[in-house]
Design a protein around this motif. Structure first.
Motif, mmCIF file in Angstrom:
data_model
loop_
_atom_site.group_PDB
_atom_site.id
_atom_site.type_symbol
_atom_site.label_atom_id
_atom_site.label_comp_id
_atom_site.label_asym_id
_atom_site.label_seq_id
_atom_site.Cartn_x
_atom_site.Cartn_y
_atom_site.Cartn_z
ATOM 1 N N HIS A 66 -1.302 10.688 -5.960
ATOM 2 C CA HIS A 66 -0.336 10.646 -4.655
ATOM 3 C C HIS A 66 0.370 11.892 -4.395
ATOM 4 N N GLY A 95 -9.145 7.326 -7.427
ATOM 5 C CA GLY A 95 -7.966 6.518 -7.220
ATOM 6 C C GLY A 95 -8.275 5.166 -7.709
ATOM 7 N N THR A 145 -6.529 0.739 -1.481
ATOM 8 C CA THR A 145 -7.589 1.542 -1.557
ATOM 9 C C THR A 145 -8.941 0.711 -1.622
ATOM 10 N N ASN A 149 -11.123 1.090 1.915
ATOM 11 C CA ASN A 149 -12.264 1.964 1.702
ATOM 12 C C ASN A 149 -13.542 1.476 1.173
ATOM 13 N N TYR A 185 -0.520 -1.304 3.237
ATOM 14 C CA TYR A 185 0.182 -0.015 3.025
ATOM 15 C C TYR A 185 1.750 -0.117 3.035
ATOM 16 N N HIS A 188 3.169 -1.666 0.315
ATOM 17 C CA HIS A 188 3.123 -1.080 -1.074
ATOM 18 C C HIS A 188 3.989 -0.012 -0.907
HETATM 19 C C1 HEM Z 1 6.777 5.573 -1.190
HETATM 20 C C2 HEM Z 1 6.036 6.049 -2.202
HETATM 21 C C3 HEM Z 1 4.352 5.769 -2.318
HETATM 22 C C4 HEM Z 1 3.523 5.783 -1.117
HETATM 23 C C5 HEM Z 1 4.071 6.153 0.195
HETATM 24 C C6 HEM Z 1 2.309 5.435 -1.400
HETATM 25 C C7 HEM Z 1 1.302 5.401 -0.766
HETATM 26 C C8 HEM Z 1 -0.074 4.991 -1.274
HETATM 27 C C9 HEM Z 1 -1.343 5.449 -0.577
HETATM 28 C C10 HEM Z 1 -1.424 6.010 0.822
HETATM 29 C C11 HEM Z 1 -2.582 5.014 -1.322
HETATM 30 C C12 HEM Z 1 -3.773 5.367 -1.197
HETATM 31 C C13 HEM Z 1 -4.562 4.209 -0.632
HETATM 32 C C14 HEM Z 1 -5.970 4.495 -0.201
HETATM 33 O O1 HEM Z 1 -6.633 5.105 -1.123
HETATM 34 O O2 HEM Z 1 -6.127 4.428 1.064
HETATM 35 C C15 HEM Z 1 -1.945 4.651 -2.592
HETATM 36 C C16 HEM Z 1 -2.645 3.902 -3.662
HETATM 37 C C17 HEM Z 1 -2.134 3.459 -4.767
HETATM 38 N N1 HEM Z 1 -0.537 3.585 -5.152
HETATM 39 FE FE1 HEM Z 1 0.656 4.264 -4.072
HETATM 40 N N2 HEM Z 1 2.371 5.039 -3.003
HETATM 41 C C18 HEM Z 1 3.824 4.904 -3.442
HETATM 42 C C19 HEM Z 1 4.150 4.977 -4.564
HETATM 43 C C20 HEM Z 1 3.310 4.291 -5.544
HETATM 44 C C21 HEM Z 1 4.096 4.023 -7.075
HETATM 45 C C22 HEM Z 1 5.500 4.439 -7.253
HETATM 46 C C23 HEM Z 1 3.031 3.574 -7.600
HETATM 47 C C24 HEM Z 1 3.005 3.282 -9.075
HETATM 48 C C25 HEM Z 1 4.089 2.628 -9.707
HETATM 49 C C26 HEM Z 1 1.794 3.749 -6.937
HETATM 50 C C27 HEM Z 1 0.471 3.041 -7.110
HETATM 51 C C28 HEM Z 1 -0.440 3.127 -6.352
HETATM 52 C C29 HEM Z 1 -1.968 2.612 -6.978
HETATM 53 C C30 HEM Z 1 -2.029 1.914 -8.522
HETATM 54 C C31 HEM Z 1 -2.815 2.999 -5.904
HETATM 55 C C32 HEM Z 1 -4.221 2.735 -6.129
HETATM 56 C C33 HEM Z 1 -5.047 3.706 -6.673
HETATM 57 C C34 HEM Z 1 -4.675 5.211 -6.053
HETATM 58 O O3 HEM Z 1 -5.415 5.298 -4.791
HETATM 59 O O4 HEM Z 1 -4.181 6.118 -6.616
HETATM 60 N N3 HEM Z 1 2.113 3.961 -5.691
HETATM 61 N N4 HEM Z 1 -0.374 4.628 -2.523
#
Ligand code: HEM
Length: 248
Positions: A66, A95, A145, A149, A185, A188
């Motif tokens: 991230h 990811g 994800t 993708n 998204y 999320h």
């Molecule tokens: C405002 C804060 C956040 C934003 C804008 C954000 C945005 C995103 C984005 C853009 C993706 C990638 C999707 C892709 O591969 O196309 C993603 C994946 C993911 N997010 Fe977040 N996220 C945030 C916070 C968090 C938090 C706090 C957690 C966990 C507690 C989290 C867990 C995950 C997981 C498990 C994935 C899938 C695996 C990865 O791609 O790393 N996210 N997130």
């Protein structure tokens, strides 16, 4: 300008940020002794030994992903010779693996919490809310994800979500960027903002003060005092030692 978009993507991030920063300072000041994971290792160790490292190593890689994906502009990775295709491949592969480890880890942790009696009894309402929001955030991130993708043909969030995320810290939120992102998204990100809002009032505070060696430290072993093997010449009595009057 769309009022809902401004509220969700222009105001909510600051509410979450303010709650996270001010709430953490407040909690540290007034509840230092409550600043803990409230570890349940004493009640059950077999499942925890697998689930906890799986979850923590997974979430750590997700976090690093991230930081790179949201904070580092696309132009910078291109400037060091990393093409969009290569970046995309690395991000999705790492990811997905890290997200799956995190999801399996949290599923095992929740299963343990529900099925091991003493652990369930030590679970508060606050914990339950935190688990729901945390799990939803992880599930939705992984869904985004995989759906975009692996099942779909790909979505470049570095042209919409990432610049929106950075614009928050520049105090000029570009709400329209986020309003145009795919629904999964957006939900999320909303779940993540909710998680940051409640963070300081939950056991998640331990993340802010976890020492680096915490994840790899050996498990703490609790032993009862072995009276027969006790060292020293004086025989040990049962019960508490009597207090002696202070000597002059
Ligand atoms: C405002 C804060 C956040 C934003 C804008 C954000 C945005 C995103 C984005 C853009 C993706 C990638 C999707 C892709 O591969 O196309 C993603 C994946 C993911 N997010 Fe977040 N996220 C945030 C916070 C968090 C938090 C706090 C957690 C966990 C507690 C989290 C867990 C995950 C997981 C498990 C994935 C899938 C695996 C990865 O791609 O790393 N996210 N997130």
């Amino acid at each position: 300008m769309n009022t809902l978009a401004v509220l969700l993507w222009g105001a909510f991030p600051y509410v979450a940020l303010a709650s996270f920063v001010i709430g953490s300072i407040w909690r540290y000041k007034y509840d230092k002794f409550g600043w803990t994971t409230r570890s349940s290792e004493l009640y059950e160790r077999r499942l925890l030994r697998v689930a906890s490292p799986l979850f923590h190593f997974g979430i750590l890689v997700v976090l690093v992903g991230h930081v790179i994906g949201l904070l580092i502009p696309q132009t910078w990775t291109r400037a060091i010779g990393l093409s969009e295709n290569a970046y995309h491949f690395l991000a999705v592969a790492l990811g997905t693996v890290a997200g799956a480890c995190t999801l399996i880890g949290i599923a095992l942790l929740i299963y343990r919490r529900r099925t091991v009696g003493p652990v369930f009894l030590a679970t508060t309402r606050n914990d339950k809310l935190m688990y729901v929001v945390l799990t939803l955030t992880i599930v939705l991130g992984l869904t985004a994800t995989v759906d975009a993708n692996i099942i779909g043909s790909g979505y470049n969030y570095r042209t919409t979500i990432s610049p929106w995320f950075r614009s928050i810290f520049a105090f000029q939120p570009e709400t329209s960027l986020m309003a145009g992102a795919p629904l999964v998204y957006r939900i999320h990100a909303l779940c993540a903002l909710t998680l940051f809002t409640i963070w300081p009032y939950t056991r998640l505070v331990h993340v802010l003060t976890a020492p680096i060696g915490y994840l790899t430290r050996p498990y703490i072993v609790y032993r009862s005092r072995d009276l027969r093997g006790a060292r020293g010449t004086r025989p040990t009595r049962r019960g508490w030692e009597p207090t002696r009057p202070p000597t002059a």
